[in-house]
Design a protein around this motif. Structure first.
Motif, PDB file in Angstrom:
ATOM      1  N   ARG A  88      23.638  15.795   2.714  1.00 34.64           N
ATOM      2  CA  ARG A  88      22.282  15.293   2.962  1.00 34.64           C
ATOM      3  C   ARG A  88      22.219  14.550   4.300  1.00 34.64           C
ATOM      4  N   LEU A  89      23.393  14.066   4.713  1.00 31.64           N
ATOM      5  CA  LEU A  89      23.428  13.197   5.890  1.00 31.64           C
ATOM      6  C   LEU A  89      22.978  13.920   7.168  1.00 31.64           C
ATOM      7  N   THR A  90      23.469  15.162   7.390  1.00 33.65           N
ATOM      8  CA  THR A  90      23.193  15.853   8.668  1.00 33.65           C
ATOM      9  C   THR A  90      21.689  16.017   8.914  1.00 33.65           C
ATOM     10  N   PRO A  91      20.923  16.580   7.954  1.00 31.42           N
ATOM     11  CA  PRO A  91      19.476  16.712   8.247  1.00 31.42           C
ATOM     12  C   PRO A  91      18.752  15.371   8.394  1.00 31.42           C
ATOM     13  N   ILE A  92      19.221  14.359   7.669  1.00 34.79           N
ATOM     14  CA  ILE A  92      18.558  13.041   7.797  1.00 34.79           C
ATOM     15  C   ILE A  92      18.833  12.469   9.190  1.00 34.79           C
ATOM     16  N   LEU A  93      20.083  12.568   9.632  1.00 37.38           N
ATOM     17  CA  LEU A  93      20.413  12.065  10.981  1.00 37.38           C
ATOM     18  C   LEU A  93      19.654  12.840  12.048  1.00 37.38           C
ATOM     19  N   ALA A  94      19.497  14.153  11.836  1.00 38.19           N
ATOM     20  CA  ALA A  94      18.771  14.980  12.826  1.00 38.19           C
ATOM     21  C   ALA A  94      17.313  14.527  12.917  1.00 38.19           C
ATOM     22  N   ALA A  95      16.711  14.203  11.756  1.00 36.76           N
ATOM     23  CA  ALA A  95      15.309  13.751  11.768  1.00 36.76           C
ATOM     24  C   ALA A  95      15.201  12.382  12.437  1.00 36.76           C
ATOM     25  N   ILE A  96      16.168  11.514  12.171  1.00 34.34           N
ATOM     26  CA  ILE A  96      16.126  10.178  12.790  1.00 34.34           C
ATOM     27  C   ILE A  96      16.337  10.293  14.307  1.00 34.34           C
ATOM     28  N   ALA A  97      17.159  11.267  14.719  1.00 34.64           N
ATOM     29  CA  ALA A  97      17.428  11.449  16.161  1.00 34.64           C
ATOM     30  C   ALA A  97      16.137  11.758  16.918  1.00 34.64           C
ATOM     31  N   ARG A  98      15.152  12.336  16.227  1.00 37.37           N
ATOM     32  CA  ARG A  98      13.887  12.685  16.904  1.00 37.37           C
ATOM     33  C   ARG A  98      12.943  11.484  17.026  1.00 37.37           C
ATOM     34  N   LEU A  99      13.297  10.356  16.371  1.00 38.21           N
ATOM     35  CA  LEU A  99      12.448   9.158  16.480  1.00 38.21           C
ATOM     36  C   LEU A  99      12.893   8.334  17.688  1.00 38.21           C
ATOM     37  N   PRO A 100      11.947   7.720  18.375  1.00 37.83           N
ATOM     38  CA  PRO A 100      12.350   6.929  19.542  1.00 37.83           C
ATOM     39  C   PRO A 100      12.904   5.550  19.139  1.00 37.83           C
ATOM     40  N   GLY A 101      13.636   4.935  20.028  1.00 37.64           N
ATOM     41  CA  GLY A 101      14.015   3.523  19.904  1.00 37.64           C
ATOM     42  C   GLY A 101      15.170   3.230  18.966  1.00 37.64           C
ATOM     43  N   ARG A 102      15.406   1.941  18.819  1.00 37.93           N
ATOM     44  CA  ARG A 102      16.490   1.464  17.951  1.00 37.93           C
ATOM     45  C   ARG A 102      15.892   0.673  16.796  1.00 37.93           C
ATOM     46  N   PHE A 103      16.714   0.392  15.794  1.00 33.09           N
ATOM     47  CA  PHE A 103      16.209  -0.248  14.574  1.00 33.09           C
ATOM     48  C   PHE A 103      17.033  -1.489  14.237  1.00 33.09           C
ATOM     49  N   GLY A 104      16.339  -2.476  13.675  1.00 33.79           N
ATOM     50  CA  GLY A 104      17.015  -3.719  13.303  1.00 33.79           C
ATOM     51  C   GLY A 104      17.682  -3.631  11.934  1.00 33.79           C
ATOM     52  N   ARG A 105      17.211  -2.708  11.089  1.00 29.63           N
ATOM     53  CA  ARG A 105      17.771  -2.543   9.751  1.00 29.63           C
ATOM     54  C   ARG A 105      17.309  -1.195   9.201  1.00 29.63           C
ATOM     55  N   VAL A 106      18.074  -0.676   8.245  1.00 32.61           N
ATOM     56  CA  VAL A 106      17.650   0.568   7.586  1.00 32.61           C
ATOM     57  C   VAL A 106      17.651   0.316   6.084  1.00 32.61           C
ATOM     58  N   TRP A 107      16.557   0.686   5.437  1.00 34.22           N
ATOM     59  CA  TRP A 107      16.446   0.469   3.996  1.00 34.22           C
ATOM     60  C   TRP A 107      16.235   1.801   3.277  1.00 34.22           C
ATOM     61  N   ALA A 108      17.045   2.041   2.239  1.00 30.84           N
ATOM     62  CA  ALA A 108      16.804   3.181   1.353  1.00 30.84           C
ATOM     63  C   ALA A 108      15.930   2.670   0.234  1.00 30.84           C
ATOM     64  N   GLU A 109      14.800   3.307   0.008  1.00 31.06           N
ATOM     65  CA  GLU A 109      13.843   2.785  -0.962  1.00 31.06           C
ATOM     66  C   GLU A 109      13.339   3.907  -1.870  1.00 31.06           C
ATOM     67  N   THR A 110      12.739   3.493  -2.973  1.00 31.28           N
ATOM     68  CA  THR A 110      12.086   4.438  -3.878  1.00 31.28           C
ATOM     69  C   THR A 110      10.822   3.749  -4.380  1.00 31.28           C
ATOM     70  N   ALA A 111      10.026   4.502  -5.124  1.00 26.36           N
ATOM     71  CA  ALA A 111       8.918   3.849  -5.811  1.00 26.36           C
ATOM     72  C   ALA A 111       9.511   2.959  -6.904  1.00 26.36           C
ATOM     73  N   ASP A 112       8.695   1.995  -7.384  1.00 22.89           N
ATOM     74  CA  ASP A 112       9.168   1.065  -8.406  1.00 22.89           C
ATOM     75  C   ASP A 112       8.894   1.654  -9.802  1.00 22.89           C
ATOM     76  N   THR A 113       9.346   2.890 -10.029  1.00 18.82           N
ATOM     77  CA  THR A 113       9.105   3.543 -11.321  1.00 18.82           C
ATOM     78  C   THR A 113      10.444   3.759 -12.029  1.00 18.82           C
ATOM     79  N   ASN A 114      10.393   3.967 -13.334  1.00 17.39           N
ATOM     80  CA  ASN A 114      11.644   4.173 -14.067  1.00 17.39           C
ATOM     81  C   ASN A 114      12.363   5.423 -13.586  1.00 17.39           C
TER      82      ASN A 114
END
Ligand code: SAM
Length: 357
Positions: A88-114
């Motif tokens: 899963r990592l390669t396509p996610i990194l490829a998508a992030i590579a297309r975003l500009p700039g740098r980031f202060g933190r990265v959060w993996a999140e989901t909806a607050d559902t069971n």
């Protein structure tokens, strides 16, 4: 209507409140003359708001602090589906590579559902790999809290939205959840609601100046004393108004006077810093009471709960807001009004009204 979608706001909420959040997002865009369309599944815990205007323009009109039902506001940039289970990592990194700039933190999140919560062990295993790769590529940097946050909002383990948020215009907590520890000495769980309100509705400067030891507080509907405890624990002096009994642990602080009276009638002899109100009553009645106290100079600030009827939450909130506007507009005070559906709120929302001069 044909829309040219040029930006997408991804806003999280308590499951069941999507319709109310969608109404707010549409109202804010509509007022700015921006065409938009909310997409959500009832109970899904988020709204994807498709917008016919560039992100920079929308950001001038859509602010996290002004959205009552949003726990978080993210600008969605990429949708990934069918991630391969083995990598899963390669396509996610490829998508992030297309975003500009740098980031202060990265959060993996989901909806607050069971359903979404079942992803948490997968995310715990996956995220260290992603964080390492981003740090090595200098996209993720330490000690730069002002940099945007990168959000990976997983729908399931093969689908996610990737987006960003600005720290100054978003919740400071992953998933927008202020997870607070229940203080052992506090007599009721609703103590967490007020602690959450202090964190979510007040600025740091306001917390510093308004939560000082020795200031006076009136707590209407105080029993058994969870809210009173939050103030007494900081050394403020509380008049707790309620016909019901207050917990001994609160009275024993020596900072609390218990008055058995009707909170809609009782008034202090001298102005106080705070009036807080957790009486279960019609939202319009509570809104009117709070506005009267502030307008009359009986208190400088108020935090209050409005219990909203399930079918007409957004309408009832606007009614309460209008009542406060009307009352405050005939006073000579300058004031601020903020509302938020807090993590510790269920069918209610929390308001903060304060005179600023
Ligand atoms: N904030 C409290 C805490 O943290 O422990 C919980 C308050 S509870 C949700 C609501 C309280 O409002 C009840 O104790 C009830 O007796 C009180 N109440 C309701 N109507 C009232 C009124 N008109 N005057 C005074 N108290 C009232």
């Amino acid at each position: 209507m044909v829309m040219d979608i040029t930006s997408r706001a991804l806003a999280y909420c308590r499951p069941g409140f999507e319709k109310d959040l969608a109404a707010e997002l549409s109202l804010r865009c509509g007022k700015a003359g921006i065409v938009s369309q909310p997409r959500f599944t009832p109970g899904g815990g988020f709204v994807l708001h498709e917008i016919d205007a560039p992100e920079d323009e929308v950001k001038r009109h859509l602010h996290f602090d002004k959205l009552v039902f949003a726990r978080q506001l993210v600008w969605a940039k990429a949708w990934l589906a069918d991630l391969p289970e083995k990598d899963r990592l390669t396509p996610i990194l490829a998508a992030i590579a297309r975003l500009p700039g740098r980031f202060g933190r990265v959060w993996a999140e989901t909806a607050d559902t069971n359903d979404a919560k079942t992803l948490s062990s997968f995310l715990k295993r996956f995220m260290p790999h992603l964080e390492r790769a981003l740090a090595e590529g200098r996209r993720l940097v330490d000690n730069k809290p002002e940099l945007p946050t990168l959000h990976l909002f997983f729908i399931d383990s093969s689908k996610l939205w990737i987006g960003t948020s600005e720290p100054a215009d978003s919740s400071p907590w992953p998933m927008g959840l202020a997870r607070l520890r229940m203080p052992r000495e506090a007599p009721s769980r609703s103590t967490l609601k007020l602690a959450d309100a202090f964190m979510s509705l007040l600025t740091e400067d306001e917390r510093k100046s308004a939560l000082r030891a020795g200031l006076r507080v009136v707590d209407l509907g105080a029993a058994p004393g969870g809210w009173t405890w939050q103030f007494a624990n900081r050394g403020l002096l509380v008049t707790a108004v309620d016909n019901g009994p207050m917990a001994d642990s609160v009275l024993q602080t020596g900072l609390v006077e218990h008055v058995r009276a009707d909170g809609f009638v009782w008034k202090p002899k001298k102005p106080v810093e705070w009036m807080v109100c957790d009486m279960v009553e019609q939202p319009s009645r509570v809104a009117q009471l709070v506005a009267d106290w502030i307008a009359a100079g009986r208190c400088r600030r108020s935090i209050f709960n409005l219990k909203l009827p399930m079918k007409k939450r957004h309408e009832e909130l606007e009614r309460a807001r209008n009542l406060i506007y009307k009352r405050m507009s005939i006073s000579d005070r300058e004031w601020v009004l903020r509302f938020k559906h807090l993590y510790h709120d269920r069918e209610e929302i929390t308001g903060y009204l304060a005179a600023v001069k």
